[in-house]
Motif scaffolding. Sequence first.
Motif: not given
Length: 118
Positions: A73-82
């Motif tokens: 979840a955190s990795g995908l959340h980081t990706m969405t913010h990028f």
Amino acid sequence: MIGVLLGAASMLVFGFWALLSPVSFLDYVNYHPVNEHLAHDAGAFQIGIGATLIFALIWSDALVVALAGFAVASGLHTMTHFMDRHLGGHGTDVPILGLFTLIALATLYLRLRKMKST
């Protein structure tokens, strides 16, 4: 086990839909005005929940399951913010979120290593 798989499937289907086609997803759930970043984030967390349910079928260690699900979840959340940095937010969002992902992955690695050695 069937309940776990059905729960995981529902989270993964809706999560990938929200992540990959946010406008369509938001139309379906009747959320207006359209906020693509919100849909991306919702998708990231739904995928994280679905992954956590799958991980629970693989590992019996609750901490490993929780860390692995959080890392997804955190990795995908980081990706969405990028991906959505042009929509707003703060310049520190991606590095801070990425740091939490790396901490989760490092902690998961150490926990798995500890499990192997015992």
